[in-house]
Design a protein around this motif. Structure first.
Motif, PDB file in Angstrom:
ATOM      1  N   TYR A 105     -52.285  -2.093   5.360  1.00 25.71           N
ATOM      2  CA  TYR A 105     -52.273  -0.773   6.147  1.00 25.71           C
ATOM      3  C   TYR A 105     -52.316   0.434   5.358  1.00 25.71           C
ATOM      4  N   VAL A 106     -51.389   0.683   4.688  1.00 23.39           N
ATOM      5  CA  VAL A 106     -51.452   1.728   3.843  1.00 23.39           C
ATOM      6  C   VAL A 106     -52.434   1.807   2.870  1.00 23.39           C
ATOM      7  N   ALA A 112     -51.389   8.391   5.447  1.00 25.16           N
ATOM      8  CA  ALA A 112     -51.722   7.359   4.601  1.00 25.16           C
ATOM      9  C   ALA A 112     -52.864   8.107   3.947  1.00 25.16           C
ATOM     10  N   ALA A 113     -53.711   8.791   4.056  1.00 29.74           N
ATOM     11  CA  ALA A 113     -54.794   9.515   3.537  1.00 29.74           C
ATOM     12  C   ALA A 113     -54.243  10.449   2.173  1.00 29.74           C
ATOM     13  N   LEU A 118     -47.262   8.513   3.767  1.00 28.13           N
ATOM     14  CA  LEU A 118     -46.999   7.250   4.181  1.00 28.13           C
ATOM     15  C   LEU A 118     -47.581   6.348   3.184  1.00 28.13           C
ATOM     16  N   THR A 119     -46.473   5.859   2.418  1.00 23.22           N
ATOM     17  CA  THR A 119     -46.695   5.084   1.191  1.00 23.22           C
ATOM     18  C   THR A 119     -46.400   3.637   1.159  1.00 23.22           C
ATOM     19  N   PHE A 154     -51.359  10.217   0.844  1.00 23.00           N
ATOM     20  CA  PHE A 154     -50.812   9.038  -0.267  1.00 23.00           C
ATOM     21  C   PHE A 154     -52.063   8.724  -1.184  1.00 23.00           C
ATOM     22  N   GLY A 155     -53.125   8.556  -0.542  1.00 22.62           N
ATOM     23  CA  GLY A 155     -54.448   8.256  -1.296  1.00 22.62           C
ATOM     24  C   GLY A 155     -55.010   9.468  -1.947  1.00 22.62           C
ATOM     25  N   ASN A 156     -54.191  10.679  -1.830  1.00 23.71           N
ATOM     26  CA  ASN A 156     -54.846  12.171  -2.640  1.00 23.71           C
ATOM     27  C   ASN A 156     -56.104  12.488  -1.662  1.00 23.71           C
ATOM     28  N   ASP A 157     -56.221  12.040  -0.435  1.00 26.03           N
ATOM     29  CA  ASP A 157     -57.531  12.193   0.222  1.00 26.03           C
ATOM     30  C   ASP A 157     -57.006  13.511   1.480  1.00 26.03           C
ATOM     31  N   ASN A 162     -56.042   2.571   4.523  1.00 25.79           N
ATOM     32  CA  ASN A 162     -56.111   3.802   5.103  1.00 25.79           C
ATOM     33  C   ASN A 162     -55.770   5.042   4.107  1.00 25.79           C
ATOM     34  N   SER A 163     -55.445   4.721   2.895  1.00 20.97           N
ATOM     35  CA  SER A 163     -55.365   5.708   1.864  1.00 20.97           C
ATOM     36  C   SER A 163     -56.841   5.593   1.117  1.00 20.97           C
ATOM     37  N   ALA A 164     -57.358   4.537   1.046  1.00 23.75           N
ATOM     38  CA  ALA A 164     -58.467   4.313  -0.056  1.00 23.75           C
ATOM     39  C   ALA A 164     -59.849   4.334   0.928  1.00 23.75           C
ATOM     40  N   TYR A 165     -59.652   4.655   2.338  1.00 25.94           N
ATOM     41  CA  TYR A 165     -60.925   4.556   3.159  1.00 25.94           C
ATOM     42  C   TYR A 165     -61.793   5.481   2.606  1.00 25.94           C
ATOM     43  N   SER A 166     -61.646   6.616   2.413  1.00 23.22           N
ATOM     44  CA  SER A 166     -62.769   7.680   2.209  1.00 23.22           C
ATOM     45  C   SER A 166     -62.793   8.074   0.477  1.00 23.22           C
ATOM     46  N   THR A 167     -61.873   7.509  -0.002  1.00 21.25           N
ATOM     47  CA  THR A 167     -61.962   8.178  -1.357  1.00 21.25           C
ATOM     48  C   THR A 167     -62.449   6.925  -2.434  1.00 21.25           C
TER      49      THR A 167
END
Lengths: 388, 388
Positions: free
Chosen positions: B379-380, A294-295, A375-376, A297-300, B383-388
């Motif tokens: 959830y996605v 998932a990270a 995971l998107t 997916f967020g480009n993290d 967890n994709s936006a958590y740290s960025t």
């Protein structure tokens, strides 16, 4: 062109009406010989679809004349009635081709837990038999697609006059022990059933078995290799191994690239492991981390989640010192000796489809790569809306 | 009220500025005795945060005077410098309370791979020490939240005059070997360190260890039990076990209910297994199926995906006949003897927050339940936006 690149094969793909979309859904691949050598590798899931139970038995003698494949229904968890449907499917193909039913392999893909509409499937198989052609590979590859966005085909031709072709379907439920996929490989090389079995097992172990889209193992996975011997050429084992592995690797890579809803392909490479199993186990732990995926997916480039996943592998499987771990993401060493490395801002995942994660265990000399994807939202959407 | 329900405890929660949101982020729980018994259970992840390394050692003698907890940073994967930060944190608490640093336990939660801002944390701890109060449980529970949407607290009081209280944080990365969670339990019962250790291990094994939100095991999981003996009552082992397990079960259930982005809670119960491990392993395989969890998000009682997950458990772990499997979802037998059962349309998941999946292995007499939740867009997103 794919399965009909090698000489001695005909194929077809037609629309039987199994798919609500009206797209092609029945494929047939026929081996015209002179050899009718075959080998198969199947899902290791204990819940196996009827066509897997059938084909595993049918190919066990190393001989097959044809493969019939349908999309639009997996014929899994359908009980004795579902097995009878597969049996009837094989007999119908056998009658049309004038071969024995035990030499017809069957593959199905689609929803689990529903009977196949035999009143549509059997006439479709008749149409496919009529449409068989030496250039039918493209049509066959199109007919086995489910949520695939592109047909997956490849081939290797050799200067010695023999070749290997292959087609695959698969776009989710991809996990080791084989992805949710159907793969048919063909070759016009002269080889024995034992050679076919050995080369197929070796090739799948380092290709399809190292693709893990979502950690979910299918009930229907099947990889088949058919050899016609029509080239008259008998390659050495190592030559054959290289060609078959190359075709498998190409197809496996295509499966990852087309995984349901993915926006990044992720290659997790573990280096300096104590042995191959350690490397694969650690890589697989990372490819199964929903949080890391998932990270991405967020480009993290969230290397902490990589380490958290690495740490779940038991020491008996993969010895390493957690305080020695290094992690590189797309070449940037974001984690050094288990702690903070170069700034994660140096990694620009927004611009990259491919994410290369390298985990250095500092515990040996072995390495392995496992492929997955992120995971998107689209993964959740496709898999929540698939059957309703 | 939670950790301050039992007599002999004071607690506080304050804002040190670790969280960008400006919400409370430092908690302190102090055991004023007369006993200072303590026990702890920690993540089985091999990559362990500095506070886990510290607290595991500090609690090993069965004695602790205080627990300091921070949200806003996990202090994991921070190397020797991170461990020094934890050490300094414990020493600061010890100085303020007039106890030994080795009797101060430390818990951290938040992002992995970043150092804690000690210039903010240490003054915050000073504020917490000043704010300590016998009714400070609520404030402490609020200060340990990360993506939690509600503070998680519970308690059991007994007619015999002793009680057990507890608080927890955790809203993702929940997996066996403990969820991403910090839990502090307190009791004013009189008990020995050996009793505390035994009762805590037994309680966590069938509560927190059977919660699996997303298959991801944290680097920071910690469950602590502190006993003050202030009630003067020494309950029997079985009485103590029931109360501690009850508090753990309540908190575990709250963790599932508040899991990141979940729209359904899923209880997977496996019955008629050959032993407990078989039941837990099969249940866990289902709770880890992204495909099934995405289907539940789509309100689709997709029992085929349940069977596909069940089939991944090796026979040596859980003997069963795939053709004998039954599956009930919210009471409807959607799968009978490995095949199609009652119409899935009878199951209305859209109206249900709770999804009860029962898998009958027909292979013995043992049963177990593992809790998870569905795989959702939220959830996605979280967890994709958590740290960025």
């Amino acid at each position: 062109m794919s399965v009909t690149v090698p000489a001695g094969f005909r194929a077809a793909g037609v629309t039987a009406g199994l798919k609500a979309s009206g797209r092609p859904d029945v494929a047939l691949v026929v081996n015209d010989g002179p050899l009718q050598v075959a080998a198969g590798v199947f899902t290791s899931n204990r819940v196996q679809a009827a066509p897997v139970l059938w084909s595993r038995q049918a190919v066990s003698d190393g001989v097959a004349s044809a493969v019939v494949l349908n999309s639009g229904g997996a014929n899994a968890c359908t009980g004795p009635e579902g097995f009878a449907d597969t049996h009837r499917t094989a007999e119908h193909v056998a009658d049309l081709l004038g071969v024995g039913a035990a030499d017809v392999l069957v593959c199905s893909t689609g929803l689990i837990g529903e009977r196949l509409p035999m009143d549509l499937l059997l006439p479709g198989i008749g149409d496919a038999a009529t449409a068989l052609a030496v250039d039918g590979g493209d049509a066959a590859a199109a007919a086995i697609m489910t949520t695939d966005t592109v047909a997956k085909q490849t081939h290797v031709t050799t200067p010695d006059g023999w070749s290997v072709g292959g087609m695959a379907k698969g776009a989710g439920m991809l996990a080791p022990g084989l992805a949710t996929m159907l793969v048919v490989l063909t070759t016009d090389a002269v080889l024995t059933a034992a050679q076919a079995d050995a080369v197929l097992r070796a090739a799948t172990r380092t290709t399809f078995d190292r693709v893990d889209s979502d950690g979910c193992m299918s009930t229907n996975d099947t990889v088949l290799l058919l050899a016609s011997g029509a080239s008259g050429q008998a390659p050495r084992d190592d030559e054959l191994a290289v060609a078959v592995r190359r075709v498998c690797a190409d197809l496996a890579r295509m499966l990852v690239a087309d995984a349901e809803g993915a926006s990044h392909d992720i290659a997790v490479t573990v280096v300096n492991a104590s042995d191959d199993e350690a490397a694969v186990s650690v890589a697989r732990a990372v490819t199964r981390s929903n949080l890391f995926k998932a990270a991405v997916f967020g480009n993290d480039p969230n290397w902490g989640r990589v380490l958290a996943a690495v740490g779940t592998v038991p020491e008996i499987v993969a010895p390493f010192d957690p305080a020695a771990l290094d992690v590189r993401i797309n070449g940037v060493q974001v984690c050094r000796a288990g702690g903070v490395g170069d700034p994660r801002e140096l990694v620009d995942l927004a611009a990259a489809r491919e994410v290369r994660v390298e985990v250095d265990l500092h515990a040996g000399t072995h390495a392995a790569t496992v492929w997955t994807n992120d995971l998107t939202h689209d993964y959740v959407h496709e898999n929540s809306a698939y059957s309703t």
